[in-house]
Design a protein around this motif. Sequence first.
Motif, PDB file in Angstrom:
ATOM      1  N   LEU A   1      -4.677  51.742 -14.982  1.00  0.00           N
ATOM      2  CA  LEU A   1      -3.402  52.252 -14.002  1.00  0.00           C
ATOM      3  C   LEU A   1      -2.721  51.203 -13.147  1.00  0.00           C
ATOM      4  CD1 LEU A   1      -4.973  55.552 -12.819  1.00  0.00           C
ATOM      5  CD2 LEU A   1      -3.507  55.234 -14.537  1.00  0.00           C
ATOM      6  N   ALA A   2      -3.649  50.161 -12.781  1.00  0.00           N
ATOM      7  CA  ALA A   2      -3.247  48.959 -12.180  1.00  0.00           C
ATOM      8  C   ALA A   2      -2.276  48.253 -13.267  1.00  0.00           C
ATOM      9  CB  ALA A   2      -4.430  47.920 -11.779  1.00  0.00           C
ATOM     10  N   GLN A   3      -2.619  48.036 -14.248  1.00  0.00           N
ATOM     11  CA  GLN A   3      -1.589  47.331 -15.274  1.00  0.00           C
ATOM     12  C   GLN A   3      -0.366  48.022 -15.547  1.00  0.00           C
ATOM     13  OE1 GLN A   3      -2.282  44.504 -17.682  1.00  0.00           O
ATOM     14  NE2 GLN A   3      -3.893  44.052 -16.141  1.00  0.00           N
ATOM     15  N   GLU A   4      -0.694  49.335 -15.579  1.00  0.00           N
ATOM     16  CA  GLU A   4       0.866  50.214 -15.735  1.00  0.00           C
ATOM     17  C   GLU A   4       1.830  50.008 -14.389  1.00  0.00           C
ATOM     18  OE1 GLU A   4       1.893  52.196 -18.212  1.00  0.00           O
ATOM     19  OE2 GLU A   4       0.199  51.271 -19.440  1.00  0.00           O
ATOM     20  N   ASN A   5       1.239  49.606 -13.258  1.00  0.00           N
ATOM     21  CA  ASN A   5       2.141  49.457 -12.147  1.00  0.00           C
ATOM     22  C   ASN A   5       2.267  47.745 -12.022  1.00  0.00           C
ATOM     23  OD1 ASN A   5       2.510  51.898 -10.578  1.00  0.00           O
ATOM     24  ND2 ASN A   5       0.623  52.268 -11.865  1.00  0.00           N
ATOM     25  N   GLY A   6       2.132  47.010 -13.006  1.00  0.00           N
ATOM     26  CA  GLY A   6       2.239  45.556 -12.680  1.00  0.00           C
ATOM     27  C   GLY A   6       1.304  44.821 -11.946  1.00  0.00           C
ATOM     28  N   GLY A   7       0.121  45.428 -11.900  1.00  0.00           N
ATOM     29  CA  GLY A   7      -1.100  44.922 -11.035  1.00  0.00           C
ATOM     30  C   GLY A   7      -2.284  44.588 -12.019  1.00  0.00           C
ATOM     31  N   ASP A   8      -3.502  44.420 -11.227  1.00  0.00           N
ATOM     32  CA  ASP A   8      -4.646  43.934 -12.077  1.00  0.00           C
ATOM     33  C   ASP A   8      -5.697  44.511 -11.390  1.00  0.00           C
ATOM     34  OD1 ASP A   8      -6.177  43.089 -14.076  1.00  0.00           O
ATOM     35  OD2 ASP A   8      -5.774  41.123 -13.761  1.00  0.00           O
ATOM     36  N   VAL A   9      -6.894  44.605 -11.988  1.00  0.00           N
ATOM     37  CA  VAL A   9      -8.257  44.760 -11.220  1.00  0.00           C
ATOM     38  C   VAL A   9      -9.076  43.687 -11.692  1.00  0.00           C
ATOM     39  CG1 VAL A   9     -10.250  46.285 -10.868  1.00  0.00           C
ATOM     40  CG2 VAL A   9      -8.103  47.257 -10.921  1.00  0.00           C
ATOM     41  N   ARG A  10      -9.584  42.969 -10.794  1.00  0.00           N
ATOM     42  CA  ARG A  10     -10.747  42.037 -11.479  1.00  0.00           C
ATOM     43  C   ARG A  10     -11.970  41.949 -10.410  1.00  0.00           C
ATOM     44  NH1 ARG A  10      -5.685  39.581 -11.056  1.00  0.00           N
ATOM     45  NH2 ARG A  10      -6.103  38.666  -8.681  1.00  0.00           N
TER      46      ARG A  10
ATOM     47  N   ALA B   1     -11.149  43.378  -6.460  1.00  0.00           N
ATOM     48  CA  ALA B   1      -9.873  43.305  -6.000  1.00  0.00           C
ATOM     49  C   ALA B   1      -8.833  43.969  -6.757  1.00  0.00           C
ATOM     50  CB  ALA B   1      -9.575  41.745  -5.973  1.00  0.00           C
ATOM     51  N   LEU B   2      -8.060  44.959  -6.261  1.00  0.00           N
ATOM     52  CA  LEU B   2      -6.867  45.664  -6.971  1.00  0.00           C
ATOM     53  C   LEU B   2      -5.427  44.742  -6.520  1.00  0.00           C
ATOM     54  CD1 LEU B   2      -5.317  47.885  -8.247  1.00  0.00           C
ATOM     55  CD2 LEU B   2      -5.919  49.423  -6.336  1.00  0.00           C
ATOM     56  N   SER B   3      -4.932  44.274  -6.972  1.00  0.00           N
ATOM     57  CA  SER B   3      -3.659  43.357  -7.029  1.00  0.00           C
ATOM     58  C   SER B   3      -2.478  44.330  -7.187  1.00  0.00           C
ATOM     59  CB  SER B   3      -3.772  41.937  -7.478  1.00  0.00           C
ATOM     60  OG  SER B   3      -3.682  42.064  -8.845  1.00  0.00           O
ATOM     61  N   LEU B   4      -1.275  44.498  -6.398  1.00  0.00           N
ATOM     62  CA  LEU B   4      -0.293  45.143  -6.710  1.00  0.00           C
ATOM     63  C   LEU B   4       0.941  44.296  -6.135  1.00  0.00           C
ATOM     64  CD1 LEU B   4      -1.561  48.326  -5.144  1.00  0.00           C
ATOM     65  CD2 LEU B   4      -1.201  48.041  -7.785  1.00  0.00           C
ATOM     66  N   PRO B   5       2.099  44.556  -7.070  1.00  0.00           N
ATOM     67  CA  PRO B   5       3.301  43.816  -6.673  1.00  0.00           C
ATOM     68  C   PRO B   5       3.989  44.191  -5.185  1.00  0.00           C
ATOM     69  CG  PRO B   5       3.841  45.449  -8.194  1.00  0.00           C
ATOM     70  CD  PRO B   5       2.471  45.611  -8.038  1.00  0.00           C
ATOM     71  N   ALA B   6       3.872  43.140  -4.339  1.00  0.00           N
ATOM     72  CA  ALA B   6       4.474  43.253  -2.928  1.00  0.00           C
ATOM     73  C   ALA B   6       5.995  43.685  -3.025  1.00  0.00           C
ATOM     74  CB  ALA B   6       3.874  42.237  -2.154  1.00  0.00           C
ATOM     75  N   CYS B   7       6.577  44.463  -1.661  1.00  0.00           N
ATOM     76  CA  CYS B   7       7.774  44.485  -1.793  1.00  0.00           C
ATOM     77  C   CYS B   7       7.986  44.741  -0.196  1.00  0.00           C
ATOM     78  CB  CYS B   7       8.465  46.034  -2.176  1.00  0.00           C
ATOM     79  SG  CYS B   7       8.005  47.280  -1.421  1.00  0.00           S
TER      80      CYS B   7
END
Length: 589
Positions: A544-553, A565-571
Amino acid sequence: MRSEVVFASGVRPQASVRIRDRRHGRWSLPVRASEPGETAINLPWVSPSTASLVALARADSADVWSTIRTDPGAVLLLAQHFPAGSEPVIPNSIFHAPDVLEMASRLLAEAPSAVVDWSQADTYPVHQAALACASLAESLARSVGDCDPACCWVGGLLAPLGWFAVCAVDPEAAGDCLRLPVYADRLIEAQRDLWKLDASAIARRLSRRWRLPLWLGAVAGYLNLPSNLAGRVGANQRLFEVVQLAVMLAATNGHDLGLVVGTEYSVLLASLGLSENDLRRIGAEWLATSQPSAPVSQTDPHPALLPDLLALSTEKRKLAAGPFANRMEDEVDRLQEALAAQYASEAKQLQKQKLRSLAEFAAGAGHEINNPLAVISGQSQYLLARESDADRQNGLRSIIRQTERIHQILTELMQFARPPQPQRQNVDLRPLIQEVVSKYQPYATEQGVRLEWSDLIEPAGANVDPSMIRTALGCLVRNAIEAAPREGWARVSVESEEGEWRIIVEDSGSGPAAGRREHMFDPFYSGRTAGRGRGLGLPTAWRLAQENGGDVRYEPIAGSVARFALSLPACLYGKAPLDTASESLRKSA
């Protein structure tokens, strides 16, 4: 007689599958296309990891040894350049010798795939046992006082040389041997049945083939000899006895590879001038400093730039005093940086490809199972409506409940395999995180875990599908609660980095074992006891993170907490994503 000194209760690592009964005079063994022992004795080398080879290409000998000393392949490579004879010597010049890099380049070209991934379930116990023997031998050498600790480390590490060779050619065969119920009592017979050669025989042949110094070959292949006779095969008696005692102590403390020691325990103590109290002191120091070591892990081939780096480093050492030394030093630095970047990129791409393939498989399997499942459920409900017998009604209700359970599992699986198209919008992550934490607070209380949330003052704007991120974060929070011990804690916090927000989920648990980390994001892989989890939480969060332009590591902190860490694109909250806004500013300028 084996040592009675036990530093800590330990059980030899066992895999989940137990096999073999003694039948008709032989063990019931798996059928193999080739015999691992016969393949192992023709092994050209056990390749060092990429990290070790890069370290050997550098010049600082102190840094090199600390980097490579836990890598059996790297230590073996150096050992083939130790001075011949029965006197244990590791010259400092060996770390700068161009011959070492030349041999590595040649063997890398001839056998590039002979890399062992010591983090795998079949090889991990072998590597940990070797490290236990090495560290105990080093500690004993310091206590004895007239034996070089570094040489004793090498002797202890390479004592299971035959095991290393089998791990290199057929890791599963090594694991099969460890799983034998008769392992401790009839190991040599079992190894000959399973491998066709026992570990000591493999080690003796490889010691001659690889031209190891006599003192090291004696340790690897003749531990079953009494120490007063070991000199006949080139052993250094003092080092030989130190390693024999280290192997005994490692075995009694949970690291038993069945290496047969030919000298009585009491004789070793007397010869080395040690008492039981000395061993308890050494053991206490060893336990205080010997946490499970991170295994040398490498699942993919060496990067393409590695041979160029080794070749250039070899030439640099040969021409170190010449006019091109500085230019060559710069070129080596450039290659090392490029190699590190290439290796990191390839590893990340391989992980993504593996998970995408698993997702496609899961989607196909889910579709195929759902159709017959619907028929079973429908027919059971039809029969239940017409059934008057109470026992049969209960049986049909049980069938319906289980079909509903399978349907729920398939629904979760499809969410991982083929999630819906994300409906991304600009949201403030703070209330979203608070909602997830509040949802799982009762579950944390039920599990006896304290769930904490460190809120932010400023909005944390992200361009994501809020429903998907709630699910992804919920998977991570639930995983943290279940991983934390009772009376422990789980914590959620937020960090800001360039162009992204990082939601950090930590817990006070010990984290996944090193051998399991590679599979953490595989569906249906669970580190918990069988039946306690479906193993879909982390894969779903990642997808789901990948689908939203992010990642889980997974970002472990040495000696500290488990951390995802769940990384997500900021705005800018309420405005366009940061990258879009930046582009607009550049165009207007």
